[in-house]
Design a protein around this motif. Structure first.
Motif, mmCIF file in Angstrom:
data_model
loop_
_atom_site.group_PDB
_atom_site.id
_atom_site.type_symbol
_atom_site.label_atom_id
_atom_site.label_comp_id
_atom_site.label_asym_id
_atom_site.label_seq_id
_atom_site.Cartn_x
_atom_site.Cartn_y
_atom_site.Cartn_z
ATOM 1 N N ASP A 396 79.837 29.200 -26.967
ATOM 2 C CA ASP A 396 79.985 30.646 -27.171
ATOM 3 C C ASP A 396 78.574 31.216 -27.102
ATOM 4 O O ASP A 396 77.798 31.108 -28.044
ATOM 5 N N THR A 397 78.248 31.799 -25.955
ATOM 6 C CA THR A 397 76.856 32.167 -25.677
ATOM 7 C C THR A 397 76.609 33.637 -25.971
ATOM 8 O O THR A 397 77.222 34.508 -25.356
ATOM 9 N N THR A 401 72.055 42.049 -21.489
ATOM 10 C CA THR A 401 71.334 42.422 -20.274
ATOM 11 C C THR A 401 69.829 42.397 -20.548
ATOM 12 O O THR A 401 69.042 41.925 -19.731
ATOM 13 N N ASP A 486 73.328 44.581 -32.412
ATOM 14 C CA ASP A 486 74.461 43.816 -32.933
ATOM 15 C C ASP A 486 74.301 43.516 -34.423
ATOM 16 O O ASP A 486 73.181 43.364 -34.916
ATOM 17 N N ARG A 501 78.751 45.275 -32.010
ATOM 18 C CA ARG A 501 77.779 46.366 -31.952
ATOM 19 C C ARG A 501 77.828 47.195 -33.230
ATOM 20 O O ARG A 501 78.895 47.463 -33.774
ATOM 21 N N ARG A 512 79.975 46.840 -21.350
ATOM 22 C CA ARG A 512 79.361 47.741 -22.308
ATOM 23 C C ARG A 512 79.540 49.174 -21.881
ATOM 24 O O ARG A 512 79.152 49.543 -20.779
HETATM 25 C C1 WT7 Z 1 76.475 42.750 -25.763
HETATM 26 C C2 WT7 Z 1 75.622 42.671 -24.551
HETATM 27 C C3 WT7 Z 1 75.187 38.898 -21.880
HETATM 28 C C4 WT7 Z 1 76.169 38.913 -20.884
HETATM 29 C C5 WT7 Z 1 77.342 39.792 -21.009
HETATM 30 C C6 WT7 Z 1 77.206 41.062 -21.778
HETATM 31 C C7 WT7 Z 1 78.042 41.380 -26.801
HETATM 32 C C8 WT7 Z 1 77.554 39.189 -25.646
HETATM 33 C C9 WT7 Z 1 78.499 37.787 -26.997
HETATM 34 C C10 WT7 Z 1 79.046 36.695 -27.739
HETATM 35 C C11 WT7 Z 1 79.771 38.218 -29.339
HETATM 36 C C12 WT7 Z 1 78.657 39.077 -27.524
HETATM 37 C C13 WT7 Z 1 77.039 41.835 -27.828
HETATM 38 C C14 WT7 Z 1 75.828 42.178 -26.987
HETATM 39 N N1 WT7 Z 1 78.067 39.931 -26.659
HETATM 40 N N2 WT7 Z 1 77.814 37.902 -25.843
HETATM 41 N N3 WT7 Z 1 78.957 35.428 -27.299
HETATM 42 N N4 WT7 Z 1 79.662 36.972 -28.905
HETATM 43 N N5 WT7 Z 1 79.289 39.298 -28.700
HETATM 44 O O1 WT7 Z 1 75.980 41.688 -21.565
HETATM 45 O O2 WT7 Z 1 76.629 44.057 -21.171
HETATM 46 O O3 WT7 Z 1 74.329 43.459 -21.934
HETATM 47 O O4 WT7 Z 1 76.289 43.288 -23.481
HETATM 48 O O5 WT7 Z 1 77.646 41.977 -25.562
HETATM 49 O O6 WT7 Z 1 77.526 42.959 -28.481
HETATM 50 O O7 WT7 Z 1 74.964 43.093 -27.596
HETATM 51 P P1 WT7 Z 1 75.774 43.178 -21.984
#
Ligand code: WT7
Length: 637
Positions: A396-397, A401, A486, A501, A512
């Motif tokens: 669970d990564t 961005t 977060d 968030r 997002r």
């Molecule tokens: C936001 C970033 C990074 C690639 C995809 C999204 C949420 C991301 C997880 C996880 C819970 C997560 C956060 C973060 N998020 N991975 N494994 N568990 N929440 O990229 O569009 O930049 O969004 O995605 O809220 O801040 P992004």
């Protein structure tokens, strides 16, 4: 190759080393790449600026590391496997040698069309090999790519083209996605008609061969421009801190911002994280189902895997076409070893029933990954049992961005994987939790706002054209810390669980979406006075979009009004931002200073109004009752 951690003891040792002496740690990782000139200093940083530089003075070209560097050892190994939308279509494959040649040809074509170092090129394309090739071709000649997800509207595309003052747009004629046939070039034409004065050329890739409108002064065909081009192209030598790409992402206010990543640090970190998180071995087949329009596709379809010399799969279609077994059919057919997808896809497929996944041989799978949003326990267990048959660790990564690469994650067969936990930071990453006042929360079994307190190589450098915005959004909330937006928990074992968030950003199916953006779009409707948008729990999408709207004139036909609002949002942003619920309200709860109380609106959208708190201090407390009466969900008092 960069470090690949094999056991928990080693993880602890490397982690401790990376905190104690980050410069040495990252120096060691960077050594395994091909640099035209070595760096003089590993890192210099000041989060006040922010001013962050990695591998200072180093010179490189990332495509030499993705392609040329592999030619001697694995030139005939498959670099890219492409799976078309149609299940009976033909898989395409490119060896490292072939991919190198295609990238060079394309780079030469770009050069011949006046593209050079520093020029911005916008991509608006479906998931075809030419997208990956085009992106690498830009990097080859030092042009800055900015990929716009092909689901965005003409308006959203034009906004990004103009913010980046792009010289070229690269697109396709049409996009086959599931049963849909989407006119991609038409969207680009519409964006151009809105005014994109910086664009000199629209380079169109022929994907389906259907007819498109043509402006001979601007439009050029990809295949014609590539004809007869040389299959070698000298890489443009870049400074570590030269821009590699811009990727637009939504925040809590205003228009999407262009997150800037630079060459050296991004290269080191994406390769390093890829090798550790997926435990890639030389003959493995790795598949990430993301779209290259998002950061996941940049870092873990294109750059990370190619830097590591992997075979990376790219899929044109959707998980449910021709049926909900498509992912598993591809895993079976291509003998996929590492599979990386989003919780929303898992939930959608889970809802269709187990028979689709049970039909296929998934015995080659070794590692399963998820990204983009919190994964709920039910989806986690289904993924583990039905897809991984209980023998594949789930990673669970957590990342963003802005972070460029995976930050908090288990390492397969190294870290314990309690369901719904992103677990531990990779070595080199120093997360912390802070309270509202920025005090670091020590110890375990605690909850707070997730920050990072030391730089890492692939971190955001600036927001394109507006450095102050970068400082305000990420570096001004808490002194000397990068704020992620977060909230997170750290359990008794020190493992992180991401809550989600804490700002006005909604995470819809892992995408997002800024509430302000959606509100601005809704407000474009003639009959809208004001609107407020919040997220609410959604079974498949994770979060859905709930819009409260005050209208000018009474709405007599609610259904027609709803459709019009959806149309405006689709026009302004794209279908991904369409509200799931639209409630016409007489007013919005506001503080005495005129600020919308989103907390109350969120509670109502969630259906839980048991703890609304004191509303008597509002400017218009009576409106809360009125909104509750008209709520589109059942309310629990
Ligand atoms: C936001 C970033 C990074 C690639 C995809 C999204 C949420 C991301 C997880 C996880 C819970 C997560 C956060 C973060 N998020 N991975 N494994 N568990 N929440 O990229 O569009 O930049 O969004 O995605 O809220 O801040 P992004």
């Amino acid at each position: 190759m960069t470090l690949q951690i094999k056991n928990f003891k080693q993880y602890q040792k490397e982690y401790a080393r990376s905190v104690k002496n980050p410069e040495q740690f990252w120096h060691d990782q960077a050594l395994s790449f091909y640099w035209r000139k070595p760096w003089k200093k590993v890192v210099e940083w000041d989060f006040k600026g922010p001013d962050v530089k990695w591998f200072i003075g180093g010179k490189l070209n990332i495509t030499e590391n993705c392609l040329d560097r592999h030619l001697a050892e694995r030139g005939d190994k498959v670099a890219l496997l492409w799976e078309p939308n149609e299940a009976d279509g033909k898989t395409k494959s490119y060896t490292y040698r072939q991919l190198h040649a295609e990238v060079c040809k394309t780079a030469n074509a770009l050069k011949a069309n006046g593209i050079g170092k520093g020029d911005r090129v916008i991509f608006y394309m479906p998931m075809v090999p030419e997208l990956a090739i085009g992106v690498l071709a830009c990097a080859r000649i030092g042009a800055v790519h900015s990929v716009v997800f092909a689901g965005f509207s003409a308006q959203a595309l034009a906004d990004r083209v103009n913010d980046a003052t792009a010289k070229m747009i690269i697109c396709s004629d049409f996009n086959k996605r599931g049963k849909k046939n989407i006119p991609v070039k038409k969207v680009v034409d519409d964006a151009m008609a809105m005014g994109c004065p910086s664009v000199e050329t629209v380079l169109c890739h022929q994907n389906t061969g259907q007819e498109v409108d043509w402006n001979p002064e601007i439009d050029k065909w990809w295949h014609e421009e590539l004809k007869g081009r040389r299959t070698s192209c000298k890489p443009t030598i870049m400074d570590s801190e030269d821009m590699l790409f811009i990727l637009y992402t939504s925040g809590s206010t205003g228009k999407p911002k262009g997150v800037v990543h630079t060459c050296g640090g991004y290269m080191v970190y994406t390769c390093y994280s890829f090798r550790n998180v997926f435990q890639y071995q030389e003959d493995d087949i790795y598949w990430c189902t993301a779209d290259i329009g998002w950061i996941t596709g940049h870092s873990y379809i294109v750059y990370g895997p190619l830097l590591a010399g992997a075979t990376t799969v790219m899929f044109e279609g959707v998980p449910t076409y021709p049926d909900a077994g498509r992912f598993w059919e591809i895993c079976d057919k291509l003998k996929v070893n590492q599979f990386y997808t989003a919780p929303t896809a898992i939930r959608a497929l889970m809802a269709r029933g187990d028979e689709y996944v049970e039909k296929y041989d998934l015995s080659t799978l070794k590692v399963l990954g998820t990204v983009g949003e919190p994964i709920n326990a039910e989806a986690w267990h289904w993924y583990d049992e039905k897809v991984g048959k209980g023998r594949c660790p789930i990673v669970d990564t957590w990342w963003q961005t802005e972070t460029g690469g995976i930050m908090i994650t288990p390492i397969p067969n190294v870290t314990e994987t309690p369901p719904t936990f992103a677990t531990l930071p990779l070595p080199g990453i120093q997360p912390c939790l802070v309270d509202k006042d920025g005090n670091e929360i020590a110890g375990n079994d605690v909850e707070g706002l997730l920050c990072i307190k030391f730089p890492w190589p692939s971190m955001i450098r600036t927001t394109y054209g507006d450095h102050e915005r970068c400082r305000n959004v990420y570096f001004s909330a808490f002194e000397n810390k990068y704020f992620t937006g977060d909230g997170a928990r750290r359990n008794k074992d020190g493992m992180y669980r991401i809550i989600g968030r804490v700002d006005d950003v909604i995470n819809v199916s892992g995408h997002r979406i800024g509430t302000a953006e959606v509100e601005n779009a809704i407000n474009e409707h003639d009959n809208v006075v004001e609107s407020a948008v919040v997220g609410y729990p959604h079974d498949i999408k994770g979060q859905g979009i709930y819009a409260y709207i005050i209208t000018n004139e009474n709405v007599t036909d609610e259904e027609a009004f709803r459709k019009e609002v959806l149309q405006v949002v689709t026009r302004e942003i794209g279908p991904i931002a369409k509200p799931d619920m639209i409630q016409v309200v007489p007013g919005l709860p506001k503080t005495r200073s005129g600020k919308i109380m989103r907390r109350i609106l969120r509670k109502i959208a969630e259906g839980d109004v048991s703890k609304l708190g004191d509303v008597s201090t509002l400017l218009n407390p009576e409106v809360v009752e009125q909104i509750k009466i008209g709520a589109l969900v059942e309310l629990k008092e």
